[in-house]
Write a protein that holds these residues in place. Structure first.
Motif, PDB file in Angstrom:
ATOM      1  N   VAL A 130     -49.640   1.032 100.391  1.00 39.17           N
ATOM      2  CA  VAL A 130     -48.932   0.967 101.670  1.00 39.17           C
ATOM      3  C   VAL A 130     -47.654   1.788 101.554  1.00 39.17           C
ATOM      4  CG1 VAL A 130     -47.765  -0.558 103.305  1.00 39.17           C
ATOM      5  CG2 VAL A 130     -49.877  -1.295 102.201  1.00 39.17           C
ATOM      6  N   GLY A 131     -47.357   2.559 102.568  1.00 41.12           N
ATOM      7  CA  GLY A 131     -46.171   3.402 102.568  1.00 41.12           C
ATOM      8  C   GLY A 131     -46.449   4.831 102.178  1.00 41.12           C
ATOM      9  N   GLU A 132     -47.646   5.086 101.649  1.00 44.05           N
ATOM     10  CA  GLU A 132     -48.042   6.450 101.295  1.00 44.05           C
ATOM     11  C   GLU A 132     -48.291   7.235 102.579  1.00 44.05           C
ATOM     12  OE1 GLU A 132     -51.643   8.740  98.883  1.00 44.05           O
ATOM     13  OE2 GLU A 132     -51.762   6.598  99.224  1.00 44.05           O
ATOM     14  N   PRO A 133     -47.793   8.458 102.683  1.00 38.14           N
ATOM     15  CA  PRO A 133     -48.068   9.249 103.878  1.00 38.14           C
ATOM     16  C   PRO A 133     -49.496   9.784 103.872  1.00 38.14           C
ATOM     17  CG  PRO A 133     -46.804  10.545 102.332  1.00 38.14           C
ATOM     18  CD  PRO A 133     -46.922   9.163 101.751  1.00 38.14           C
ATOM     19  N   GLY A 134     -50.018   9.949 105.059  1.00 35.77           N
ATOM     20  CA  GLY A 134     -51.349  10.518 105.205  1.00 35.77           C
ATOM     21  C   GLY A 134     -51.312  11.770 106.042  1.00 35.77           C
ATOM     22  N   ILE A 135     -52.450  12.419 106.113  1.00 32.63           N
ATOM     23  CA  ILE A 135     -52.644  13.549 107.014  1.00 32.63           C
ATOM     24  C   ILE A 135     -54.044  13.434 107.606  1.00 32.63           C
ATOM     25  CG2 ILE A 135     -53.410  15.212 105.266  1.00 32.63           C
ATOM     26  CD1 ILE A 135     -51.412  17.171 106.950  1.00 32.63           C
ATOM     27  N   ALA A 136     -54.457  12.167 107.813  1.00 36.36           N
ATOM     28  CA  ALA A 136     -55.800  11.862 108.300  1.00 36.36           C
ATOM     29  C   ALA A 136     -55.865  11.762 109.830  1.00 36.36           C
ATOM     30  CB  ALA A 136     -56.284  10.551 107.677  1.00 36.36           C
ATOM     31  N   THR A 137     -54.709  11.605 110.470  1.00 35.24           N
ATOM     32  CA  THR A 137     -54.690  11.456 111.929  1.00 35.24           C
ATOM     33  C   THR A 137     -53.793  12.523 112.551  1.00 35.24           C
ATOM     34  OG1 THR A 137     -52.753   9.985 112.026  1.00 35.24           O
ATOM     35  CG2 THR A 137     -54.920   8.934 111.669  1.00 35.24           C
ATOM     36  N   ASP A 138     -53.939  12.706 113.836  1.00 33.77           N
ATOM     37  CA  ASP A 138     -53.075  13.656 114.549  1.00 33.77           C
ATOM     38  C   ASP A 138     -51.605  13.233 114.457  1.00 33.77           C
ATOM     39  OD1 ASP A 138     -55.282  15.175 115.255  1.00 33.77           O
ATOM     40  OD2 ASP A 138     -55.441  14.319 117.269  1.00 33.77           O
ATOM     41  N   ILE A 181     -42.755  20.420  96.422  1.00 29.71           N
ATOM     42  CA  ILE A 181     -44.125  19.904  96.444  1.00 29.71           C
ATOM     43  C   ILE A 181     -44.003  18.469  96.944  1.00 29.71           C
ATOM     44  CG2 ILE A 181     -46.209  19.365  95.126  1.00 29.71           C
ATOM     45  CD1 ILE A 181     -45.231  21.458  93.056  1.00 29.71           C
ATOM     46  N   THR A 182     -44.650  18.162  98.057  1.00 34.38           N
ATOM     47  CA  THR A 182     -44.500  16.836  98.643  1.00 34.38           C
ATOM     48  C   THR A 182     -45.151  15.762  97.778  1.00 34.38           C
ATOM     49  OG1 THR A 182     -46.566  16.780  99.902  1.00 34.38           O
ATOM     50  CG2 THR A 182     -44.654  17.839 100.953  1.00 34.38           C
ATOM     51  N   GLU A 183     -44.814  14.537  98.112  1.00 33.12           N
ATOM     52  CA  GLU A 183     -45.481  13.399  97.475  1.00 33.12           C
ATOM     53  C   GLU A 183     -46.964  13.413  97.826  1.00 33.12           C
ATOM     54  OE1 GLU A 183     -44.051   9.744  99.904  1.00 33.12           O
ATOM     55  OE2 GLU A 183     -42.802  11.469 100.403  1.00 33.12           O
ATOM     56  N   GLY A 184     -47.765  12.702  97.061  1.00 34.43           N
ATOM     57  CA  GLY A 184     -49.199  12.642  97.306  1.00 34.43           C
ATOM     58  C   GLY A 184     -49.496  12.145  98.708  1.00 34.43           C
ATOM     59  N   THR A 185     -50.383  12.841  99.395  1.00 32.48           N
ATOM     60  CA  THR A 185     -50.703  12.555 100.792  1.00 32.48           C
ATOM     61  C   THR A 185     -52.211  12.404 100.930  1.00 32.48           C
ATOM     62  OG1 THR A 185     -48.784  13.855 101.461  1.00 32.48           O
ATOM     63  CG2 THR A 185     -50.460  13.445 103.145  1.00 32.48           C
ATOM     64  N   TYR A 186     -52.629  11.259 101.479  1.00 34.51           N
ATOM     65  CA  TYR A 186     -54.074  11.027 101.572  1.00 34.51           C
ATOM     66  C   TYR A 186     -54.693  11.771 102.754  1.00 34.51           C
ATOM     67  CZ  TYR A 186     -52.855   7.239 104.926  1.00 34.51           C
ATOM     68  OH  TYR A 186     -52.370   6.512 105.980  1.00 34.51           O
ATOM     69  N   PRO A 187     -55.862  12.384 102.541  1.00 29.15           N
ATOM     70  CA  PRO A 187     -56.533  13.149 103.596  1.00 29.15           C
ATOM     71  C   PRO A 187     -57.418  12.301 104.498  1.00 29.15           C
ATOM     72  CG  PRO A 187     -57.675  13.481 101.538  1.00 29.15           C
ATOM     73  CD  PRO A 187     -56.476  12.618 101.230  1.00 29.15           C
ATOM     74  N   ASP A 188     -57.786  11.089 104.053  1.00 31.55           N
ATOM     75  CA  ASP A 188     -58.540  10.157 104.896  1.00 31.55           C
ATOM     76  C   ASP A 188     -58.185   8.742 104.459  1.00 31.55           C
ATOM     77  OD1 ASP A 188     -60.535   9.099 102.913  1.00 31.55           O
ATOM     78  OD2 ASP A 188     -61.152  11.202 102.905  1.00 31.55           O
TER      79      ASP A 188
END
Length: 118
Positions: free
Chosen positions: A77-85, A63-70
């Motif tokens: 800072v340093g948290e991964p996102g999935i808000a951009t291509d 289960i990955t670390e918390g990832t922001y959707p927007d």
């Protein structure tokens, strides 16, 4: 009370396969999400994250670390996102590396709530 051992169902081994819905796991070990703060200011998973998750692919599921959707839901800072291509492409590299090692991985979507990073 006497228990007949032959009537007791065997306890599955931690290392035996199991299904979680449609996901087939090689074993019953699940890696809990761990905040790594390795995505940099852009939130794009890079080489360090690809290697980190690839090295752990032998567990049943990651289960990955918390990832922001927007961007408004980013917590630090340093948290991964999935808000951009670009962020999605970074995660794609992570998933491909884990799958190449025979592993299973799921993305944890997270919103930091009131603690969002400006």
């Amino acid at each position: 009370m006497t228990v007949n051992v032959s009537e007791v169902s065997p306890v599955p081994s931690l290392f035996s396969p199991v299904s979680l819905g449609k996901i087939e796991l090689a074993n019953r070990i699940v890696m809990a999400p761990l905040t790594r703060v390795r995505a940099g200011s852009s939130g794009i998973p890079g080489d360090l994250m690809v290697e980190y998750y690839r090295q752990r692919a032998s567990v049943g599921m990651i289960i990955t670390e918390g990832t922001y959707p927007d961007h408004a839901s980013q917590g630090y800072v340093g948290e991964p996102g999935i808000a951009t291509d670009e962020q999605a492409a970074g995660w794609q590299r992570v998933f491909e590396a884990v799958h190449a090692e025979g592993g299973r991985i799921v993305l944890q979507i997270m919103h930091a709530g009131r603690g969002t990073h400006p």
